[in-house]
Design a protein around this motif. Structure first.
Motif, PDB file in Angstrom:
ATOM      1  N   ARG A  26       8.872   2.236  -0.604  1.00 49.57           N
ATOM      2  CA  ARG A  26       8.667   3.337  -1.552  1.00 49.57           C
ATOM      3  C   ARG A  26       8.631   2.748  -2.949  1.00 49.57           C
ATOM      4  O   ARG A  26       9.536   2.022  -3.342  1.00 49.57           O
ATOM      5  N   ASN A  27       7.586   3.051  -3.697  1.00 51.53           N
ATOM      6  CA  ASN A  27       7.419   2.518  -5.040  1.00 51.53           C
ATOM      7  C   ASN A  27       7.188   3.671  -6.013  1.00 51.53           C
ATOM      8  O   ASN A  27       6.252   4.449  -5.844  1.00 51.53           O
ATOM      9  N   VAL A  28       8.074   3.783  -7.007  1.00 55.59           N
ATOM     10  CA  VAL A  28       7.928   4.821  -8.029  1.00 55.59           C
ATOM     11  C   VAL A  28       6.994   4.286  -9.108  1.00 55.59           C
ATOM     12  O   VAL A  28       7.244   3.233  -9.696  1.00 55.59           O
ATOM     13  N   LEU A  29       5.912   5.003  -9.361  1.00 51.86           N
ATOM     14  CA  LEU A  29       4.926   4.602 -10.366  1.00 51.86           C
ATOM     15  C   LEU A  29       5.277   5.226 -11.709  1.00 51.86           C
ATOM     16  O   LEU A  29       5.621   6.405 -11.779  1.00 51.86           O
ATOM     17  N   ILE A  30       5.187   4.437 -12.745  1.00 54.87           N
ATOM     18  CA  ILE A  30       5.477   4.914 -14.102  1.00 54.87           C
ATOM     19  C   ILE A  30       4.211   5.592 -14.629  1.00 54.87           C
ATOM     20  O   ILE A  30       3.368   4.978 -15.275  1.00 54.87           O
ATOM     21  N   THR A  31       4.087   6.856 -14.278  1.00 59.00           N
ATOM     22  CA  THR A  31       2.950   7.663 -14.707  1.00 59.00           C
ATOM     23  C   THR A  31       3.488   8.986 -15.223  1.00 59.00           C
ATOM     24  O   THR A  31       4.665   9.278 -15.091  1.00 59.00           O
ATOM     25  N   ALA A  32       2.613   9.773 -15.802  1.00 61.14           N
ATOM     26  CA  ALA A  32       3.014  11.104 -16.232  1.00 61.14           C
ATOM     27  C   ALA A  32       2.122  12.096 -15.510  1.00 61.14           C
ATOM     28  O   ALA A  32       0.920  12.122 -15.747  1.00 61.14           O
ATOM     29  N   PRO A  33       2.616  12.880 -14.601  1.00 56.50           N
ATOM     30  CA  PRO A  33       3.993  12.887 -14.100  1.00 56.50           C
ATOM     31  C   PRO A  33       4.260  11.683 -13.193  1.00 56.50           C
ATOM     32  O   PRO A  33       3.330  11.033 -12.713  1.00 56.50           O
ATOM     33  N   GLU A  93       4.525   6.105  -4.383  1.00 64.31           N
ATOM     34  CA  GLU A  93       3.554   5.538  -3.451  1.00 64.31           C
ATOM     35  C   GLU A  93       4.305   4.916  -2.281  1.00 64.31           C
ATOM     36  O   GLU A  93       5.333   4.277  -2.470  1.00 64.31           O
ATOM     37  N   TYR A  94       3.786   5.111  -1.083  1.00 62.09           N
ATOM     38  CA  TYR A  94       4.387   4.555   0.125  1.00 62.09           C
ATOM     39  C   TYR A  94       3.426   3.553   0.739  1.00 62.09           C
ATOM     40  O   TYR A  94       2.224   3.774   0.754  1.00 62.09           O
ATOM     41  N   ARG A  95       4.002   2.452   1.238  1.00 62.64           N
ATOM     42  CA  ARG A  95       3.200   1.415   1.901  1.00 62.64           C
ATOM     43  C   ARG A  95       3.905   0.967   3.166  1.00 62.64           C
ATOM     44  O   ARG A  95       5.126   0.900   3.204  1.00 62.64           O
ATOM     45  N   ILE A  96       3.104   0.650   4.171  1.00 60.73           N
ATOM     46  CA  ILE A  96       3.685   0.112   5.385  1.00 60.73           C
ATOM     47  C   ILE A  96       4.138  -1.325   5.115  1.00 60.73           C
ATOM     48  O   ILE A  96       3.463  -2.073   4.403  1.00 60.73           O
ATOM     49  N   THR A  97       5.289  -1.685   5.631  1.00 62.71           N
ATOM     50  CA  THR A  97       5.821  -3.037   5.453  1.00 62.71           C
ATOM     51  C   THR A  97       5.245  -3.962   6.525  1.00 62.71           C
ATOM     52  O   THR A  97       4.651  -3.504   7.508  1.00 62.71           O
ATOM     53  N   GLU A  98       5.437  -5.248   6.353  1.00 57.60           N
ATOM     54  CA  GLU A  98       5.024  -6.202   7.382  1.00 57.60           C
ATOM     55  C   GLU A  98       5.742  -5.889   8.688  1.00 57.60           C
ATOM     56  O   GLU A  98       5.156  -5.962   9.760  1.00 57.60           O
ATOM     57  N   TYR A  99       7.014  -5.527   8.580  1.00 53.54           N
ATOM     58  CA  TYR A  99       7.786  -5.158   9.765  1.00 53.54           C
ATOM     59  C   TYR A  99       7.181  -3.923  10.427  1.00 53.54           C
ATOM     60  O   TYR A  99       7.048  -3.866  11.650  1.00 53.54           O
ATOM     61  N   GLY A 100       6.777  -2.951   9.629  1.00 53.77           N
ATOM     62  CA  GLY A 100       6.135  -1.754  10.156  1.00 53.77           C
ATOM     63  C   GLY A 100       4.820  -2.074  10.843  1.00 53.77           C
ATOM     64  O   GLY A 100       4.471  -1.483  11.866  1.00 53.77           O
ATOM     65  N   LYS A 101       4.083  -3.036  10.295  1.00 57.05           N
ATOM     66  CA  LYS A 101       2.806  -3.440  10.887  1.00 57.05           C
ATOM     67  C   LYS A 101       2.997  -4.047  12.270  1.00 57.05           C
ATOM     68  O   LYS A 101       2.079  -4.044  13.085  1.00 57.05           O
ATOM     69  N   SER A 102       4.200  -4.547  12.540  1.00 57.41           N
ATOM     70  CA  SER A 102       4.454  -5.150  13.848  1.00 57.41           C
ATOM     71  C   SER A 102       4.407  -4.105  14.966  1.00 57.41           C
ATOM     72  O   SER A 102       4.322  -4.458  16.139  1.00 57.41           O
TER      73      SER A 102
END
Length: 79
Positions: free
Chosen positions: A33-40, A44-53
């Motif tokens: 989970r990555n919080v983007l410094i935007t307004a608002p 953003e969510y991304r699958i991890t390498e572990y998740g890709k397994s």
């Protein structure tokens, strides 16, 4: 993907349920989970390498589900 994109993409899930599932996936290190410094502020969510397994496993389950559904539909036509 952003939360709003996921909510649109996943048919039939409520916002509350999606939030709960994303928390569980993050806790299990399958997504990040990555919080983007935007307004608002956006998340953003991304699958991890572990998740890709899990890809091979989920592809196999999806293929089985598709074949099973076709079998059930074919059986309904003959009854």
């Amino acid at each position: 993907m952003r939360y709003s994109e996921l909510l649109k993409e996943v048919q039939g899930i409520s916002g509350k349920m999606l939030s709960r599932e994303l928390k569980d996936l993050k806790m299990n290190e399958l997504i990040s989970r990555n919080v983007l410094i935007t307004a608002p502020v956006a998340v953003e969510y991304r699958i991890t390498e572990y998740g890709k397994s899990l890809k091979q496993l989920t592809d196999t389950i999806a293929e089985w589900g598709f074949n099973h559904r076709q079998r059930i539909i074919s059986g309904m036509k003959t009854e």
